[in-house]
Motif scaffolding. Structure first.
Motif, PDB file in Angstrom:
ATOM      1  N   GLN A 153      48.790  -0.345  26.728  1.00  0.00           N
ATOM      2  CA  GLN A 153      49.551   0.770  26.158  1.00  0.00           C
ATOM      3  C   GLN A 153      50.542   1.331  27.176  1.00  0.00           C
ATOM      4  O   GLN A 153      51.683   1.654  26.835  1.00  0.00           O
ATOM      5  CB  GLN A 153      48.607   1.872  25.668  1.00  0.00           C
ATOM      6  N   LEU A 154      50.107   1.443  28.423  1.00  0.00           N
ATOM      7  CA  LEU A 154      50.999   1.933  29.479  1.00  0.00           C
ATOM      8  C   LEU A 154      52.157   0.963  29.692  1.00  0.00           C
ATOM      9  O   LEU A 154      53.314   1.383  29.798  1.00  0.00           O
ATOM     10  CB  LEU A 154      50.220   2.138  30.783  1.00  0.00           C
ATOM     11  N   ASN A 176      57.746  -0.178  29.187  1.00  0.00           N
ATOM     12  CA  ASN A 176      58.509  -1.420  29.147  1.00  0.00           C
ATOM     13  C   ASN A 176      58.410  -2.170  30.474  1.00  0.00           C
ATOM     14  O   ASN A 176      59.416  -2.607  31.038  1.00  0.00           O
ATOM     15  CB  ASN A 176      59.966  -1.145  28.767  1.00  0.00           C
ATOM     16  N   LYS A 177      57.179  -2.253  30.984  1.00  0.00           N
ATOM     17  CA  LYS A 177      56.905  -2.941  32.255  1.00  0.00           C
ATOM     18  C   LYS A 177      55.938  -4.084  31.990  1.00  0.00           C
ATOM     19  O   LYS A 177      55.129  -4.027  31.066  1.00  0.00           O
ATOM     20  CB  LYS A 177      56.245  -1.984  33.262  1.00  0.00           C
ATOM     21  N   ASP A 178      55.982  -5.092  32.848  1.00  0.00           N
ATOM     22  CA  ASP A 178      55.025  -6.181  32.685  1.00  0.00           C
ATOM     23  C   ASP A 178      53.646  -5.725  33.165  1.00  0.00           C
ATOM     24  O   ASP A 178      53.518  -4.799  33.965  1.00  0.00           O
ATOM     25  CB  ASP A 178      55.487  -7.456  33.401  1.00  0.00           C
ATOM     26  N   LYS A 179      52.619  -6.396  32.651  1.00  0.00           N
ATOM     27  CA  LYS A 179      51.231  -5.987  32.915  1.00  0.00           C
ATOM     28  C   LYS A 179      50.876  -6.062  34.391  1.00  0.00           C
ATOM     29  O   LYS A 179      50.098  -5.246  34.884  1.00  0.00           O
ATOM     30  CB  LYS A 179      50.277  -6.828  32.070  1.00  0.00           C
ATOM     31  N   MET A 206      50.491  -0.656  39.938  1.00  0.00           N
ATOM     32  CA  MET A 206      50.655   0.808  40.017  1.00  0.00           C
ATOM     33  C   MET A 206      49.316   1.518  39.808  1.00  0.00           C
ATOM     34  O   MET A 206      49.009   2.482  40.503  1.00  0.00           O
ATOM     35  CB  MET A 206      51.681   1.286  38.989  1.00  0.00           C
ATOM     36  N   ILE A 207      48.540   1.032  38.846  1.00  0.00           N
ATOM     37  CA  ILE A 207      47.245   1.645  38.560  1.00  0.00           C
ATOM     38  C   ILE A 207      46.321   1.505  39.766  1.00  0.00           C
ATOM     39  O   ILE A 207      45.641   2.464  40.150  1.00  0.00           O
ATOM     40  CB  ILE A 207      46.625   1.046  37.283  1.00  0.00           C
ATOM     41  N   ARG A 251      37.686  -6.874  27.388  1.00  0.00           N
ATOM     42  CA  ARG A 251      38.774  -7.440  28.192  1.00  0.00           C
ATOM     43  C   ARG A 251      39.802  -6.379  28.569  1.00  0.00           C
ATOM     44  O   ARG A 251      40.570  -6.560  29.505  1.00  0.00           O
ATOM     45  CB  ARG A 251      39.474  -8.571  27.423  1.00  0.00           C
ATOM     46  N   SER A 252      39.838  -5.266  27.833  1.00  0.00           N
ATOM     47  CA  SER A 252      40.818  -4.205  28.082  1.00  0.00           C
ATOM     48  C   SER A 252      40.229  -3.133  28.991  1.00  0.00           C
ATOM     49  O   SER A 252      39.027  -2.895  28.991  1.00  0.00           O
ATOM     50  CB  SER A 252      41.244  -3.552  26.768  1.00  0.00           C
ATOM     51  N   MET A 253      41.119  -2.507  29.737  1.00  0.00           N
ATOM     52  CA  MET A 253      40.726  -1.407  30.612  1.00  0.00           C
ATOM     53  C   MET A 253      41.403  -0.127  30.140  1.00  0.00           C
ATOM     54  O   MET A 253      42.602  -0.109  29.882  1.00  0.00           O
ATOM     55  CB  MET A 253      41.157  -1.692  32.055  1.00  0.00           C
ATOM     56  N   GLU A 254      40.621   0.929  30.025  1.00  0.00           N
ATOM     57  CA  GLU A 254      41.177   2.252  29.747  1.00  0.00           C
ATOM     58  C   GLU A 254      41.341   2.966  31.079  1.00  0.00           C
ATOM     59  O   GLU A 254      40.526   2.807  31.991  1.00  0.00           O
ATOM     60  CB  GLU A 254      40.241   3.046  28.828  1.00  0.00           C
TER      61      GLU A 254
END
Length: 144
Positions: free
Chosen positions: A54-55, A60-63, A69-70, A89-92
């Motif tokens: 979502q971020l 509009n940045k690649d994962k 950044m995270i 598989r997803s991280m919040e």
């Protein structure tokens, strides 16, 4: 007729971006926050618990860039990652208490910055500028 350097709209937008980024960078420096990192934090101050995907989409940045950044913000103690209960598989991404407190300090700076930047510009002019920028983005996206 050949355009001069200052006639290119892209040059004007680029120079404005450099000026705005330089100003906000100086204001965020005491908080150990880079302008791009600030964008992640702004989204989380607005809605905590967003996923990395979502971020990435919102900015509009690649994962890979978002993950970096995270990690950096997590290392500073502003964020925590947590596995998504619905999708392992997803991280919040959640703000820590330190990240929430940072928002209390930084958001007023950002609001003042927005007020300074928009001084003398009517709501109608801002809407028109947003429309024009959206159109420019659309025009560019159709050729890349």
């Amino acid at each position: 007729m050949k355009l001069s350097f200052q006639d290119y709209i892209s040059i004007k937008i680029h120079q404005t971006d450099l000026d705005l980024t330089s100003y906000i960078k100086s204001k965020l420096e005491p908080y150990n926050l880079a302008p791009e990192q600030n964008l992640v934090m702004m989204l989380l101050w607005e809605k905590d618990g967003l996923t990395q995907n979502q971020l990435a989409k919102a900015l509009n940045k690649d994962k890979t860039n978002i993950a970096r950044m995270i990690s950096n913000l997590e290392g500073k103690g502003f964020l925590n990652r947590s596995k998504c209960p619905n999708d392992q598989r997803s991280m919040e991404i959640y703000l820590t208490s330190c990240g929430k407190e940072l928002g209390n300090q930084v958001i007023p700076i950002l609001e003042n910055f927005n007020k300074v930047v928009c001084k003398g510009i009517s709501k109608e002019e801002l809407k028109e500028m947003e429309r024009l920028l959206h159109l420019m983005n659309h025009n560019v996206s159709t050729i890349i």
